[in-house]
Design a protein around this motif. Structure first.
Motif, short mmCIF file in Angstrom:
data_model
loop_
_atom_site.label_atom_id
_atom_site.label_comp_id
_atom_site.label_asym_id
_atom_site.label_seq_id
_atom_site.Cartn_x
_atom_site.Cartn_y
_atom_site.Cartn_z
N LEU A 1 -28.92 -13.53 -6.91
CA LEU A 1 -27.75 -12.74 -6.54
C LEU A 1 -27.92 -12.20 -5.12
CD1 LEU A 1 -25.10 -11.22 -7.00
CD2 LEU A 1 -26.43 -9.45 -8.19
N LEU A 2 -29.09 -11.63 -4.82
CA LEU A 2 -29.33 -11.13 -3.46
C LEU A 2 -29.21 -12.24 -2.43
CD1 LEU A 2 -32.32 -8.65 -3.87
CD2 LEU A 2 -29.97 -8.12 -3.22
N ARG A 3 -29.76 -13.41 -2.74
CA ARG A 3 -29.69 -14.54 -1.81
C ARG A 3 -28.23 -14.93 -1.56
NH1 ARG A 3 -28.99 -19.68 -1.52
NH2 ARG A 3 -28.79 -20.09 -3.73
N ARG A 4 -27.44 -15.00 -2.61
CA ARG A 4 -26.03 -15.39 -2.46
C ARG A 4 -25.21 -14.33 -1.72
NH1 ARG A 4 -24.18 -18.97 -7.64
NH2 ARG A 4 -26.08 -20.23 -7.77
N LEU A 5 -25.53 -13.07 -1.96
CA LEU A 5 -24.85 -12.00 -1.21
C LEU A 5 -25.17 -12.13 0.28
CD1 LEU A 5 -25.39 -8.91 -3.54
CD2 LEU A 5 -23.21 -10.04 -3.02
N ARG A 6 -26.41 -12.36 0.60
CA ARG A 6 -26.83 -12.48 2.00
C ARG A 6 -26.19 -13.69 2.67
NH1 ARG A 6 -32.56 -9.44 2.28
NH2 ARG A 6 -31.77 -7.74 1.02
N GLU A 7 -26.02 -14.78 1.92
CA GLU A 7 -25.33 -15.96 2.46
C GLU A 7 -23.90 -15.61 2.88
OE1 GLU A 7 -25.47 -18.94 -0.59
OE2 GLU A 7 -27.48 -19.61 -0.01
N ARG A 8 -23.31 -14.64 2.20
CA ARG A 8 -21.93 -14.21 2.50
C ARG A 8 -21.90 -13.05 3.49
NH1 ARG A 8 -18.53 -14.39 -3.10
NH2 ARG A 8 -19.08 -16.48 -3.72
N GLY A 9 -23.07 -12.69 4.03
CA GLY A 9 -23.14 -11.62 5.01
C GLY A 9 -23.17 -10.23 4.41
N VAL A 10 -23.39 -10.13 3.12
CA VAL A 10 -23.45 -8.83 2.43
C VAL A 10 -24.93 -8.50 2.24
CG1 VAL A 10 -22.83 -7.55 0.35
CG2 VAL A 10 -21.28 -9.32 1.25
N ARG A 11 -25.40 -7.43 2.86
CA ARG A 11 -26.82 -7.07 2.82
C ARG A 11 -27.02 -5.60 2.42
NH1 ARG A 11 -29.84 -10.93 5.43
NH2 ARG A 11 -28.65 -12.48 6.55
N PRO A 12 -26.68 -5.29 1.18
CA PRO A 12 -26.82 -3.89 0.75
C PRO A 12 -28.27 -3.55 0.43
CG PRO A 12 -26.17 -5.21 -1.11
CD PRO A 12 -26.18 -6.14 0.10
N PRO A 13 -28.62 -2.27 0.53
CA PRO A 13 -29.91 -1.86 -0.03
C PRO A 13 -29.86 -2.19 -1.52
CG PRO A 13 -28.85 -0.04 1.13
CD PRO A 13 -27.87 -1.16 1.08
N ALA A 14 -30.99 -2.64 -2.08
CA ALA A 14 -30.96 -3.08 -3.46
C ALA A 14 -32.19 -2.60 -4.22
CB ALA A 14 -30.89 -4.60 -3.52
N ILE A 15 -31.98 -2.34 -5.50
CA ILE A 15 -33.05 -2.03 -6.44
C ILE A 15 -32.93 -3.04 -7.56
CG2 ILE A 15 -33.98 -0.36 -8.09
CD1 ILE A 15 -32.70 1.84 -6.34
N LEU A 16 -34.03 -3.78 -7.80
CA LEU A 16 -34.07 -4.73 -8.91
C LEU A 16 -34.92 -4.14 -10.01
CD1 LEU A 16 -34.43 -8.10 -6.99
CD2 LEU A 16 -32.37 -7.07 -7.92
N LEU A 17 -34.38 -4.10 -11.22
CA LEU A 17 -35.07 -3.51 -12.37
C LEU A 17 -35.73 -4.60 -13.20
CD1 LEU A 17 -32.16 -1.17 -13.46
CD2 LEU A 17 -34.13 -0.56 -12.07
#
Length: 91
Positions: free
Chosen positions: A75-91
């Motif tokens: 999910l993080l990889r796909r968000l970054r591909e779209r230019g979306v780079r939010p701070p993230a916490i993975l549980l």
């Protein structure tokens, strides 16, 4: 106490996306962050979040690492591909 920068409290700007396949966990996380005054959007899957990207802004992400289908890392990889780079916490 919320710290302020200028005249806007950071929590007022925050839109937190929670991705969790377990309904009880999703509700718990939404209740926790919502109680802090943060606007929370919840999603059952990474696919649901990705499908709604045109209508939302992801300011911050809290996601389960192991999700059915697309994982939290993917999910993080796909968000970054779209230019979306939010701070993230993975549980």
């Amino acid at each position: 106490m919320v710290q302020t920068f200028g005249e806007i409290a950071p929590a007022a700007l925050l839109s937190l996306c929670v991705v969790e396949d377990d309904a009880d966990e999703r509700l718990s996380l939404a209740t926790l962050f919502g109680g802090l005054g943060v606007k929370v959007r919840t999603y059952e899957s990474a696919e649901d979040l990705l499908a709604s990207l045109d209508q939302i802004t992801v300011s911050m992400l809290v996601s389960e690492l192991s999700l059915p289908g697309i994982s939290g890392i993917e999910l993080l990889r796909r968000l970054r591909e779209r230019g979306v780079r939010p701070p993230a916490i993975l549980l």
